[in-house]
Design a protein around this motif. Structure first.
Motif, PDB file in Angstrom:
ATOM      1  N   ASP A 164       4.431   2.441  -7.745  1.00 11.37           N
ATOM      2  CA  ASP A 164       3.750   3.274  -8.742  1.00 11.37           C
ATOM      3  C   ASP A 164       2.631   2.489  -9.412  1.00 11.37           C
ATOM      4  O   ASP A 164       1.533   3.021  -9.651  1.00 11.37           O
ATOM      5  CB  ASP A 164       4.732   3.800  -9.787  1.00 11.37           C
ATOM      6  CG  ASP A 164       5.720   4.813  -9.226  1.00 11.37           C
ATOM      7  OD1 ASP A 164       5.490   5.346  -8.123  1.00 11.37           O
ATOM      8  OD2 ASP A 164       6.734   5.065  -9.913  1.00 11.37           O
ATOM      9  N   GLY A 165       2.889   1.228  -9.721  1.00 11.30           N
ATOM     10  CA  GLY A 165       1.868   0.377 -10.331  1.00 11.30           C
ATOM     11  C   GLY A 165       0.696   0.152  -9.399  1.00 11.30           C
ATOM     12  O   GLY A 165      -0.471   0.176  -9.819  1.00 11.30           O
ATOM     13  N   ALA A 166       0.998  -0.046  -8.132  1.00 12.25           N
ATOM     14  CA  ALA A 166      -0.079  -0.242  -7.148  1.00 12.25           C
ATOM     15  C   ALA A 166      -0.920   1.024  -7.018  1.00 12.25           C
ATOM     16  O   ALA A 166      -2.149   0.962  -6.963  1.00 12.25           O
ATOM     17  CB  ALA A 166       0.509  -0.633  -5.793  1.00 12.25           C
ATOM     18  N   ARG A 167      -0.259   2.172  -6.999  1.00 14.22           N
ATOM     19  CA  ARG A 167      -0.967   3.451  -6.910  1.00 14.22           C
ATOM     20  C   ARG A 167      -1.878   3.636  -8.121  1.00 14.22           C
ATOM     21  O   ARG A 167      -3.022   4.068  -7.991  1.00 14.22           O
ATOM     22  CB  ARG A 167       0.019   4.609  -6.801  1.00 14.22           C
ATOM     23  CG  ARG A 167      -0.578   5.998  -6.954  1.00 14.22           C
ATOM     24  CD  ARG A 167      -1.647   6.332  -5.955  1.00 14.22           C
ATOM     25  NE  ARG A 167      -1.084   6.407  -4.627  1.00 14.22           N
ATOM     26  CZ  ARG A 167      -1.819   6.445  -3.529  1.00 14.22           C
ATOM     27  NH1 ARG A 167      -3.129   6.461  -3.594  1.00 14.22           N
ATOM     28  NH2 ARG A 167      -1.254   6.488  -2.349  1.00 14.22           N
TER      29      ARG A 167
ATOM     30  N   ILE B 151      -4.945   1.462  -7.733  1.00 12.83           N
ATOM     31  CA  ILE B 151      -5.864   2.023  -6.735  1.00 12.83           C
ATOM     32  C   ILE B 151      -6.620   3.207  -7.321  1.00 12.83           C
ATOM     33  O   ILE B 151      -7.838   3.318  -7.166  1.00 12.83           O
ATOM     34  CB  ILE B 151      -5.095   2.429  -5.457  1.00 12.83           C
ATOM     35  CG1 ILE B 151      -4.606   1.185  -4.723  1.00 12.83           C
ATOM     36  CG2 ILE B 151      -5.963   3.304  -4.548  1.00 12.83           C
ATOM     37  CD1 ILE B 151      -3.614   1.469  -3.620  1.00 12.83           C
ATOM     38  N   ASP B 152      -5.890   4.084  -8.001  1.00 11.57           N
ATOM     39  CA  ASP B 152      -6.542   5.257  -8.631  1.00 11.57           C
ATOM     40  C   ASP B 152      -7.572   4.830  -9.655  1.00 11.57           C
ATOM     41  O   ASP B 152      -8.667   5.394  -9.710  1.00 11.57           O
ATOM     42  CB  ASP B 152      -5.499   6.177  -9.274  1.00 11.57           C
ATOM     43  CG  ASP B 152      -4.620   6.881  -8.254  1.00 11.57           C
ATOM     44  OD1 ASP B 152      -4.977   6.912  -7.053  1.00 11.57           O
ATOM     45  OD2 ASP B 152      -3.547   7.406  -8.663  1.00 11.57           O
ATOM     46  N   ALA B 153      -7.250   3.800 -10.453  1.00 11.65           N
ATOM     47  CA  ALA B 153      -8.190   3.316 -11.460  1.00 11.65           C
ATOM     48  C   ALA B 153      -9.424   2.712 -10.805  1.00 11.65           C
ATOM     49  O   ALA B 153     -10.558   2.941 -11.253  1.00 11.65           O
ATOM     50  CB  ALA B 153      -7.514   2.298 -12.358  1.00 11.65           C
ATOM     51  N   ALA B 154      -9.234   1.969  -9.733  1.00 10.79           N
ATOM     52  CA  ALA B 154     -10.363   1.357  -9.023  1.00 10.79           C
ATOM     53  C   ALA B 154     -11.251   2.436  -8.410  1.00 10.79           C
ATOM     54  O   ALA B 154     -12.486   2.342  -8.454  1.00 10.79           O
ATOM     55  CB  ALA B 154      -9.863   0.414  -7.941  1.00 10.79           C
ATOM     56  N   ARG B 155     -10.651   3.466  -7.855  1.00  8.46           N
ATOM     57  CA  ARG B 155     -11.425   4.568  -7.287  1.00  8.46           C
ATOM     58  C   ARG B 155     -12.231   5.284  -8.350  1.00  8.46           C
ATOM     59  O   ARG B 155     -13.395   5.635  -8.143  1.00  8.46           O
ATOM     60  CB  ARG B 155     -10.518   5.561  -6.571  1.00  8.46           C
ATOM     61  CG  ARG B 155     -10.035   5.096  -5.239  1.00  8.46           C
ATOM     62  CD  ARG B 155      -9.192   6.167  -4.580  1.00  8.46           C
ATOM     63  NE  ARG B 155      -8.794   5.765  -3.253  1.00  8.46           N
ATOM     64  CZ  ARG B 155      -7.857   6.366  -2.555  1.00  8.46           C
ATOM     65  NH1 ARG B 155      -7.214   7.399  -3.055  1.00  8.46           N
ATOM     66  NH2 ARG B 155      -7.556   5.947  -1.345  1.00  8.46           N
ATOM     67  N   GLN B 156     -11.606   5.491  -9.497  1.00  2.58           N
ATOM     68  CA  GLN B 156     -12.284   6.183 -10.592  1.00  2.58           C
ATOM     69  C   GLN B 156     -13.471   5.349 -11.092  1.00  2.58           C
ATOM     70  O   GLN B 156     -14.543   5.885 -11.331  1.00  2.58           O
ATOM     71  CB  GLN B 156     -11.314   6.458 -11.744  1.00  2.58           C
ATOM     72  CG  GLN B 156     -11.895   7.328 -12.820  1.00  2.58           C
ATOM     73  CD  GLN B 156     -10.860   7.718 -13.862  1.00  2.58           C
ATOM     74  OE1 GLN B 156      -9.767   7.153 -13.906  1.00  2.58           O
ATOM     75  NE2 GLN B 156     -11.198   8.670 -14.687  1.00  2.58           N
TER      76      GLN B 156
END
Length: 70
Positions: free
Chosen positions: A55-58, A61-66
């Motif tokens: 969950d932390g990795a996801r 990744i979501d934050a980096a994409r944003q």
């Protein structure tokens, strides 16, 4: 150090490896009911640790994409 504190320090890879060992022991059979229950409970704890790491990795990744989209 308590077991809970030690569990907090497990890496994803360590938790996954121990979980695999627990599953292997359960699948092999030959354990008492009490030991099987203890193994099952430990497996649940380890699965939770792995899930928190994933969950932390996801989230990262979501934050980096944003950030990349901004």
């Amino acid at each position: 150090m308590t077991d809970e504190k030690q569990d907090e320090r497990l890496s994803y890879e360590q938790a996954r490896a121990e979980l695999a060992q627990v599953v292997e022991r359960l699948e092999a059979g030959g354990t008492s009911l009490e030991e099987s229950l203890a193994l099952w409970e430990r497996g649940e704890q380890l699965a939770g640790i792995c899930q928190r790491w994933l969950d932390g990795a996801r989230a990262r990744i979501d934050a980096a994409r944003q950030r990349a989209e901004e």
